[in-house]
Scaffold this motif. Structure first.
Motif, short mmCIF file in Angstrom:
data_model
loop_
_atom_site.label_atom_id
_atom_site.label_comp_id
_atom_site.label_asym_id
_atom_site.label_seq_id
_atom_site.Cartn_x
_atom_site.Cartn_y
_atom_site.Cartn_z
N PRO A 174 0.83 -1.21 0.00
CA PRO A 174 0.00 0.00 0.00
C PRO A 174 0.87 1.26 0.00
O PRO A 174 1.86 1.36 0.72
N LYS A 175 0.48 2.21 -0.83
CA LYS A 175 1.15 3.50 -0.87
C LYS A 175 0.33 4.48 -0.03
O LYS A 175 -0.60 5.12 -0.52
N ASN A 176 0.68 4.55 1.24
CA ASN A 176 -0.09 5.38 2.16
C ASN A 176 0.02 6.87 1.78
O ASN A 176 1.09 7.35 1.39
N VAL A 177 -1.08 7.55 1.90
CA VAL A 177 -1.10 8.99 1.62
C VAL A 177 -0.46 9.74 2.78
O VAL A 177 -0.82 9.54 3.94
N ASP A 178 0.49 10.58 2.46
CA ASP A 178 1.15 11.38 3.50
C ASP A 178 0.17 12.40 4.09
O ASP A 178 -0.63 13.00 3.37
N GLY A 179 0.26 12.56 5.39
CA GLY A 179 -0.48 13.64 6.03
C GLY A 179 -1.90 13.33 6.42
O GLY A 179 -2.61 14.24 6.88
N LEU A 180 -2.35 12.08 6.28
CA LEU A 180 -3.70 11.76 6.75
C LEU A 180 -3.75 11.89 8.27
O LEU A 180 -2.79 11.58 8.97
N LYS A 181 -4.89 12.31 8.78
CA LYS A 181 -5.03 12.50 10.23
C LYS A 181 -5.76 11.31 10.85
O LYS A 181 -6.65 10.72 10.25
N SER A 182 -5.35 11.03 12.07
CA SER A 182 -5.95 9.92 12.81
C SER A 182 -6.53 10.37 14.15
O SER A 182 -6.86 9.53 14.99
N ASP A 183 -6.65 11.68 14.36
CA ASP A 183 -7.24 12.17 15.61
C ASP A 183 -8.67 11.65 15.73
O ASP A 183 -9.45 11.77 14.78
N PRO A 184 -9.03 11.12 16.87
CA PRO A 184 -10.42 10.64 17.01
C PRO A 184 -11.39 11.79 17.01
O PRO A 184 -11.11 12.87 17.56
N PRO A 185 -12.55 11.62 16.40
CA PRO A 185 -13.60 12.63 16.52
C PRO A 185 -14.21 12.56 17.91
O PRO A 185 -13.88 11.67 18.71
N THR A 186 -15.09 13.47 18.22
CA THR A 186 -15.89 13.34 19.43
C THR A 186 -16.81 12.13 19.24
O THR A 186 -17.54 12.05 18.25
N ILE A 187 -16.74 11.18 20.16
CA ILE A 187 -17.51 9.94 20.03
C ILE A 187 -18.51 9.86 21.18
O ILE A 187 -18.13 9.81 22.35
N PHE A 188 -19.77 9.86 20.83
CA PHE A 188 -20.85 9.69 21.82
C PHE A 188 -21.28 8.22 21.82
O PHE A 188 -21.26 7.55 20.79
N LEU A 189 -21.64 7.74 22.99
CA LEU A 189 -22.17 6.38 23.11
C LEU A 189 -23.45 6.43 23.94
O LEU A 189 -23.48 7.05 25.00
N SER A 190 -24.49 5.80 23.42
CA SER A 190 -25.78 5.84 24.11
C SER A 190 -26.41 4.45 24.11
O SER A 190 -26.34 3.73 23.11
N ARG A 191 -27.00 4.07 25.24
CA ARG A 191 -27.72 2.81 25.35
C ARG A 191 -29.23 3.01 25.20
O ARG A 191 -29.99 2.06 25.28
N THR A 192 -29.62 4.24 25.01
CA THR A 192 -31.03 4.58 24.80
C THR A 192 -31.14 5.37 23.51
O THR A 192 -30.13 5.84 22.97
N PRO A 193 -32.33 5.55 22.94
CA PRO A 193 -32.47 6.27 21.67
C PRO A 193 -31.76 7.60 21.68
O PRO A 193 -31.85 8.38 22.64
N ALA A 194 -31.03 7.88 20.62
CA ALA A 194 -30.24 9.11 20.51
C ALA A 194 -30.02 9.44 19.05
O ALA A 194 -30.05 8.55 18.19
N ILE A 195 -29.80 10.69 18.76
CA ILE A 195 -29.48 11.14 17.41
C ILE A 195 -28.33 12.13 17.48
O ILE A 195 -28.09 12.75 18.51
N LEU A 196 -27.61 12.26 16.37
CA LEU A 196 -26.48 13.17 16.28
C LEU A 196 -26.80 14.25 15.26
O LEU A 196 -26.90 13.97 14.06
N VAL A 197 -27.01 15.46 15.74
CA VAL A 197 -27.31 16.59 14.87
C VAL A 197 -26.01 17.35 14.65
O VAL A 197 -25.54 18.06 15.54
N GLY A 198 -25.43 17.17 13.47
CA GLY A 198 -24.14 17.78 13.19
C GLY A 198 -24.26 19.01 12.32
O GLY A 198 -24.95 19.00 11.30
N PHE A 199 -23.60 20.07 12.74
CA PHE A 199 -23.49 21.28 11.93
C PHE A 199 -22.09 21.37 11.37
O PHE A 199 -21.12 20.99 12.03
N ASP A 200 -21.98 21.86 10.17
CA ASP A 200 -20.68 22.07 9.53
C ASP A 200 -20.17 23.44 9.94
O ASP A 200 -20.26 24.42 9.20
#
Length: 810
Positions: A174-200
């Motif tokens: 594999p020819k890996n692309v230089d400069g890709l980021k691996s920082d984790p996004p904000t990750i929510f975890l829910s055991r009950t109904p939930a939705i993610l409303v994302g704004f750009d």
């Protein structure tokens, strides 16, 4: 006409060879041609589970009325996914002969790939080596001519999966692309109904003509604000929520303002108006509102841990997310956008984990309901295969004189910003990708390059692109254009230019030895409040879709339900600068093209019109001036353009081959299925139901002895589940053959197979079996639709919500 009748006769020999005696077969030559044609059509219709591919082996009649059968090619190499080298076993029966001659050919061909249809076309075919012990020069020349020139276009096609499984994955670097980021996004975890409303970014509100409501243009949900009360309203399927603060808390909306009933009477607001006045929500979901990269893991209650056979892993089965745990008290692993993140437990504190995954992940069986994750485990065959697919070029020929450039509109005077690490600049106040190199401007639009001497044009087709453009880093929103190249043209004086785009152009990159979704960078959108309506130009994003790899398409899909009705952050509405239009509607985005339709409402004219997106970087162009390289895959029927003939004989994995009873017990050339192979040593080999190999020599099959200590070569290509099934199948075959007295490998003499030949034969056999299985699985997936969680077809119903892949960059 004579050749056609011969071909129809052969197909009966092929399809009935296991059912009738040689005496009965000999009488078929006088059969009614119409009857033969009917039987041919019935048989061909069941050749392969893969639409567009006919199965193997395939037979042909020649002008001399000889009969040729070619077995499935064994792929030796596939250079840059453009040029293939393969071996194939071939049978030749001359007119009037009762005995076949078997030999091998080595061929090479340029290839054209339809990733969407999962097909590979060979054209042209060149025979570079041929080995037959008993044929004359004229007969071998006839075989070469038939294979190189006479085979119809429709028979120069093989299922992509049959090719992929043949590749030596250990040689794929594999020819890996230089400069890709691996920082984790904000990750929510829910055991009950939930939705993610994302704004750009910060919310961007647009007025609605003659209405007190405003709507957010940079989110994946229907979010409104009442201009009179400043109260926010959010549609969640058929129910409505409200809040006084965008960040919550959110509660049932109750009675909606009358302004909702006054929304424009067009399909732009169809989904919203169908949800009026709103149904009572059975349970209130938790609403997570975010303004940057984020993902949501939604578990239906407490985690249900299911052991993964042969590993220490536990799979969390009651979530659509790809979620695993190393034992009940061990770390948790979460896969999204092709990147693994780990946390000590389900409470969070996530870190990047792809380079340091436990070895147990490589042991997940293909039959596991979530085996799709293997494509994101470095070092696995599935990861290597995904990398190959991501590098398959999508080709288009463009007419330089006829194709017109799109209209380029700047918001104000052209504005160009420097691209870090280069001497280049990019346009920032237009929706087009335009790069300034010195005093020349280059625009990449839907996989085609244009150029101009001024920022405002006029624009012409570019026959070349400066090398500096391909140094644009992943940190730039324009990085994607580096995956579109100008191909070498055999005739530079004609009116056509050939372009090639790989999956990076539409979002799928190579990183950490795997095919991942997105660069990992967050690119803030361009927006401008210069008029009545705000101008908003988003860039594609890595997170906010729940992106997962689909092994049946080689593309990334997006999870829909918990991420909003429009499939991804920022794609609920799109602004058209030419018309002042905001298009709102469900469009699924991902590699290789968009699927869906939106209704675009023009506030200036009060009119609306439907918009459509095609697949792939070239899917939105018309076919007249842009000729897609995979158009051949859309043609339902091909003919030999040189002769007009369509005479051929094909049959699939379960059919027999041409049958001729001869001396020395030569028997069937191919018994059950396509079990005849070309050895790299030039000889033809056959494997019987007991796992024994025989070599064709002097007109008969002669059994061979396998090298000592090499009994596990075949197993090296299988996981544990596959090995168990292989042993069970072999035991069953032994019992059946003992009961019927079959001696598939009977011979006049015994020889010793050298280690190299044995290993290559076992590898080719395992690949052929796996390719046939995957072709059938792919056919089942195509017919049933849905999402794919497993390489073995066991996860169609889970793992992705309503959006299945495909999409353009923006």
């Amino acid at each position: 006409m004579q050749r056609t009748v011969i071909s129809n006769t052969i197909i009966l020999l092929v399809s009935l060879s296991l059912l009738v005696s040689s005496t009965a077969l000999a009488n078929l030559g006088s059969a009614n041609p119409r009857t033969l044609l009917l039987l041919q059509r019935v048989k061909v219709g069941t050749q392969s589970e893969q639409p567009g591919e006919k199965g193997w082996p395939r037979g042909y009649s020649t002008p001399s009325e000889a009969q040729i059968v070619i077995h499935q090619p064994q792929i030796a190499s596939w250079e840059n996914q453009k040029h293939i080298v393969a071996y194939a076993a071939v049978s030749y029966v001359s007119k009037g002969s009762q005995k076949p001659a078997l030999g091998t050919v080595k061929l090479e061909a340029d290839t054209h790939v339809s990733v969407e249809k999962r097909l590979v076309k060979f054209s042209p075919i060149k025979i570079i080596e041929i080995n037959f012990q008993t044929l004359s020069k004229d007969q071998t020349r006839e075989i070469v001519t038939e294979l190189e020139s006479t085979i119809p276009d429709e028979d120069r096609i093989i299922a992509l999966d049959r090719v992929l499984v043949n590749l030596n994955k250990s040689q794929i670097i594999p020819k890996n692309v230089d400069g890709l980021k691996s920082d984790p996004p904000t990750i929510f975890l829910s055991r009950t109904p939930a939705i993610l409303v994302g704004f750009d970014g910060d919310p961007i509100w647009s007025p609605i003509k003659e209405n007190e409501l405003k709507f957010a243009v940079n989110t994946n949900w229907d979010v409104f604000q009442d201009g009179r009360t400043s109260i926010y309203y959010l549609r969640n399927e058929s129910s409505w929520l409200r809040a006084t603060d965008l960040n919550g808390p959110w509660g049932p909306a109750g009675k909606l303002p009358d302004s909702f009933t006054k929304l424009p009477a067009d399909d732009n607001w169809k989904d919203v108006k169908e949800a009026l006045p709103g149904k009572h929500a059975g349970s209130m979901p938790t609403v997570h509102v975010v303004y940057g990269p984020a993902e949501l893991i939604l578990i239906e209650g407490e985690p249900k841990y299911v052991p993964v056979p042969g590993t220490g892993l536990l799979w969390v089965s009651n979530t659509e997310s790809d979620l695993f745990r190393m034992g009940r008290e061990g770390p948790v692993y979460y896969l999204v956008a092709g990147r693994w993140f780990t946390a000590p437990n389900l409470n969070g504190n996530w870190t990047f984990a792809t380079p340091n995954l436990p070895e147990d992940f490589t042991k997940i069986s293909l039959e596991h309901p979530r085996s799709r994750v293997l494509a994101s485990v470095p070092g696995t065959q599935q990861a290597a295969e995904a990398v190959v697919l991501a590098q398959v070029p999508q080709i288009a020929r463009v007419n330089k004189k006829e194709l017109k450039a799109p209209e380029v509109i700047y918001q104000g005077e052209p504005k160009y910003d420097s691209i870090d690490g280069t001497s280049l600049q990019r346009a920032s106040n237009t929706d087009k990708d335009i790069i300034k190199v010195g005093d020349t401007y280059y625009m990449c639009y839907q996989g085609v390059w244009f150029m101009a001497n001024t920022a405002k044009g006029p624009w012409t087709i570019a026959s070349s692109v400066p090398g500096e453009i391909y140094e644009i880093p992943a940190s730039s929103p324009s990085h994607s254009v580096t995956y579109v190249t100008v191909e070498q043209d055999d005739n530079n004086d004609d009116d056509w230019v050939t372009y090639a785009a790989v999956a990076g152009y539409t979002g799928m990159m190579i990183g950490w030895g795997c095919a991942v979704w997105g660069t990992g960078w967050y690119y803030p959108p361009y927006y401008w409040y210069g008029g009545y309506y705000p101008i908003y130009y988003p860039y594609w994003r890595t997170y906010g879709y729940g992106s997962w790899y689909n092994p049946y398409t080689g593309m990334y899909g997006t999870a829909g339900r918990i991420y909003g009705p429009y499939g991804g952050v920022g794609f609920g509405a799109r602004y058209n600068p030419s018309t002042g239009t905001y298009a709102r509607g469900a469009v699924a985005y991902g590699p290789y093209g968009a699927r869906g339709a939106a209704q675009a409402f023009n506030p200036r004219t009060g009119a609306y019109a439907a918009t459509r997106q095609g697949s792939g970087g070239y899917g939105s162009w018309g076919s007249t001036h842009v000729q897609r390289g995979d158009d051949w895959a859309s043609t339902k029927r091909f003919t030999n353009r040189n002769t007009g003939n369509t005479t051929r004989v094909t049959h699939g994995d379960q059919g027999g081959m041409i049958t001729r009873r001869g001396e020395s017990g030569s028997g069937f050339v191919g018994g059950r299925g396509d079990n005849v192979y070309a050895g790299r040593d030039g000889n033809v080999y056959r494997r019987d139901q007991n796992g024994n190999w025989s070599k064709w020599d002097n007109g008969s099959w002669n059994s061979t002895q396998r090298p000592q200590g090499n009994n596990s070569v075949r197993d090296s290509m299988m996981n544990e589940s596959g090995k168990v099934k292989e042993r069970q199948s072999r035991d069953f075959a032994n019992q059946r053959n003992a009961a019927t007295g079959e001696r598939a490998g009977a011979s006049a003499s015994t020889g010793q197979l050298d280690t190299s030949t044995f290993r290559s034969l076992e590898r080719d056999r395992a690949a052929r079996m796996e390719g046939a299985q995957r072709t059938r699985d792919r056919g089942s997936y195509s017919r049933t639709g849905g999402t794919a969680g497993s390489y073995r077809g066991g996860g169609f119903s889970r793992g992705g919500g309503g959006f299945r892949g495909g999409g353009r960059r923006r």
